[in-house]
Design an enzyme around this catalytic site. Structure first.
Site, mmCIF file in Angstrom:
data_model
loop_
_atom_site.group_PDB
_atom_site.id
_atom_site.type_symbol
_atom_site.label_atom_id
_atom_site.label_comp_id
_atom_site.label_asym_id
_atom_site.label_seq_id
_atom_site.Cartn_x
_atom_site.Cartn_y
_atom_site.Cartn_z
ATOM 1 N N TYR A 11 39.006 -27.959 -135.959
ATOM 2 C CA TYR A 11 39.252 -27.044 -134.847
ATOM 3 C C TYR A 11 39.524 -25.631 -135.363
ATOM 4 C CZ TYR A 11 41.522 -24.842 -130.856
ATOM 5 O OH TYR A 11 41.853 -23.974 -129.861
ATOM 6 N N LEU A 43 48.385 -24.289 -125.709
ATOM 7 C CA LEU A 43 48.515 -25.415 -124.803
ATOM 8 C C LEU A 43 48.593 -24.876 -123.375
ATOM 9 C CD1 LEU A 43 49.084 -28.494 -124.480
ATOM 10 C CD2 LEU A 43 51.517 -27.904 -124.626
#
Length: 105
Positions: A11, A43
């Site tokens: 990622y 997030l």
């Protein structure tokens, strides 16, 4: 890339590649009057990807941000709308981090 707290190497490498592509494309397309930017979030509360995240994790992240909250998808979309508006006409090759101030560099 800005604050890799979890070792998601694939990622992180992909995000770095997107940042490089953004900056390279901005240089290539700028003479044509085309801007190229990137918006990065941490997030988000709550999406399909974060639906299984316990409230305790959201609370921990919120406590680490200056705004004391976890960014919502709507707030993230607001940043994208900025780049779709004429207000961003002089901005190109940038990565805007929309995470309530968690990443500060």
């Amino acid at each position: 890339v800005q604050n890799p707290v979890v070792p998601y190497h694939d990622y992180t490498a992909a995000k770095a590649a997107l940042m490089s592509l953004t900056r390279t494309a901005a240089g290539d397309l700028g003479p044509l009057g085309i801007t190229v930017n990137m918006v990065s979030g941490g997030l988000l509360r709550t999406t399909d990807a974060s639906a299984a995240t316990p409230d305790a994790v959201f609370d921990l992240i919120a406590g680490m941000t200056p705004l004391r909250s976890v960014t919502t998808p709507q707030e993230f979309a607001d940043a994208i709308l900025f780049f779709a508006s004429p207000w961003s006409r002089a901005v190109t090759g940038q990565n805007l981090v929309v995470d309530g101030g968690l990443v500060r560099d």
